[in-house]
Design an enzyme around this catalytic site. Structure first.
Site, PDB file in Angstrom:
ATOM      1  N   ALA A  10       0.830  -1.029  -0.025  1.00  0.00           N
ATOM      2  CA  ALA A  10      -0.057   0.040   0.010  1.00  0.00           C
ATOM      3  C   ALA A  10       0.725   1.420  -0.022  1.00  0.00           C
ATOM      4  CB  ALA A  10      -1.040   0.046   1.180  1.00  0.00           C
ATOM      5  N   ARG A  15       9.782   8.251  -2.545  1.00  0.00           N
ATOM      6  CA  ARG A  15      11.407   8.313  -2.935  1.00  0.00           C
ATOM      7  C   ARG A  15      11.792   7.809  -4.540  1.00  0.00           C
ATOM      8  NH1 ARG A  15      15.115   5.763   1.540  1.00  0.00           N
ATOM      9  NH2 ARG A  15      13.179   4.900   2.054  1.00  0.00           N
TER      10      ARG A  15
END
Length: 456
Positions: A10, A15
């Protein structure tokens, strides 16, 4: 013993800097979450629930062929919260649940089986996979007692100065007794630096109850997670080496494994040789005794035995035995190349069937055509398959000779045993055994250059 799995998928993956959910980024051509699902199924874990959140519909779509169920995590409040969201999946079950992360694609079947065996034989209520690393920055630490038993797991941001020195890290993968896990999930709190509900706190709760906790060290490579493009490239390199090594063990020669890219689903026959720079993707099947010279791309295609490919692209097509392709040929989707065919340099084949022993040597385009066996296409031939509105079909019979710089204007039929004169534009059917000439008669106007004052 009943085993099931929950895969945590999820996370947003900030990043990665991508609009694609993190777990759908691919390693060796397959989505990370699907690699984890497939590894679990190879380890005989069939009942699998995927916890989805960010990009939920995309993850569902990508995993729909894997026969899994889904739980929705609405808002990412930590790993403990994610497993809590799978409560309906776990409810009423007895046995062992394995918790995976959907962004750790390098876990293998044997490691999963070993973890389950270790967990069950030790009669642990929880088992965590761990690894020793030189730089544990960012990872939760495994805190053990002097006798080696697991005391607790501390997230990096919550570590004391002494705990930060520990090099044994938490992989984020666990086995739990299902009933013990469900019983203690609602006891989690978020009194920590990140304000999240940590699944690792269940370990400490169980430990405080006197339950046995196991910790199984594995090679870090097995449990390496992917949180950035850099880590994705590292996972790709590891997986590529595994795939190439597997093929070489099975009798394939790979000249330079570091520059050869083979997808996870690819199958290759013995004594095939692969030179540097080849990219082989999707559900490709390559036969025995083939040679792939440098810099070709083959995707979702079937290549039969004794085929030679040089610096060419083959997509969603089939190529028969004893064929040569290239250099610089382009075989587009839905093409079928027969046996002992020559597809030469700068030839493009699009959604066409090419019969056995036909030669298409160079600088030719064949699109939306059915070509018979034993034909020869001269240099510069073009099948003119598009009239500006629709694609039309061309039929070329057996043993036909197509002269250089011929245009076959579709829809048109060239029957068996015919010759087309070089430079012809064919718009009408050519009867069997005929020579077709469709060009203007040559006219020489003597002295014209000098009359026009163009002579030098």
């Amino acid at each position: 013993m009943y085993n099931c799995a929950v895969i945590l998928a999820a996370g947003e993956g900030k990043r990665m800097k991508s609009s694609i959910p993190k777990v759908l980024h691919k390693v060796c051509g397959r989505e990370m979450v699907n690699i984890v699902i497939d590894s679990a199924k190879k380890a005989q874990i069939e009942d699998i629930d995927v916890v989805i959140g960010k990009g939920a519909e995309q993850v569902k779509e990508a995993t729909k062929s894997r026969d899994v169920t889904y739980s929705l995590q609405d808002g990412q409040l930590g790993t403990g919260h994610a497993v809590l969201c799978a409560g309906d999946f776990l409810k009423g079950k007895e046995g062992t649940v394995v918790i995976f992360t959907g962004d750790s694609p390098l876990i293998e079947e044997d490691a999963i089986k070993n973890m389950l065996n270790f967990h069950n034989k030790g009669k642990y209520k929880a088992t965590v996979l761990t690894a020793e690393v030189d730089d544990p920055t960012g990872y939760g630490r495994i805190v053990r007692k002097k006798n080696g038993e697991v005391l607790k797991i501390v997230e990096h941001k919550d570590c004391s100065a002494e705990e930060l020195k520990i090099n044994e890290i938490n992989s984020g993968m666990y086995c739990f007794d299902i009933e013990s896990l469900v019983e203690n999930l609602d006891k989690l709190h978020n009194n920590n630096v990140q304000g999240e509900y940590y699944l690792t706190d269940v370990i400490e709760i169980l430990k405080n109850k006197g339950e046995r906790i196991g910790a199984l060290p594995v090679n870090f490579e097995e449990v390496m997670g992917v949180n950035s493009r850099l880590q994705l490239s590292k996972a790709e390199r590891v997986m590529r080496n595994r795939v190439n090594n597997m093929h070489m063990k099975n009798g394939i020669t790979i000249i330079d494994p570091n520059t050869t890219y083979i997808g996870l689903n690819v199958k290759i026959g013995r004594d095939t040789t692969i030179y540097p720079g080849n990219v082989i993707e999707g559900n490709t099947v390559i036969g025995e005794n083939c040679v792939l010279y440098p810099n070709s791309r083959i995707k979702d295609s079937t290549i039969d035995d004794n085929v030679i490919v040089q610096s060419s692209v083959i997509l969603s097509s089939s190529v028969g035995k004893n064929v040569t392709v290239g250099p610089f040929a382009y075989i587009r989707p839905e093409s079928v190349i027969g046996r002992s065919v020559k597809i030469g340099d700068f030839v493009e084949i699009k959604k066409s069937t090419i019969g056995d022993r036909t030669k298409v040597a160079h600088l030719t385009y064949i699109g939306d055509a059915e070509v018979g066996s034993g034909c020869n296409f001269g240099c510069g031939t073009v099948v003119v398959n598009y009239d500006g509105k629709v694609k039309n079909k061309t039929l070329v019979g057996n043993n036909s000779f197509i002269g250089c710089n011929t245009n076959l204007v579709s829809p048109v039929k060239v029957n068996d045993n015919t010759y087309i004169a070089a430079g012809s534009t064919i718009t009408d059917e050519v009867p069997e055994g005929s020579l077709a000439i469709a060009r203007a008669r040559q006219v020489n106007k003597e002295g014209w250059v000098y009359k026009k004052g163009l002579g030098k």
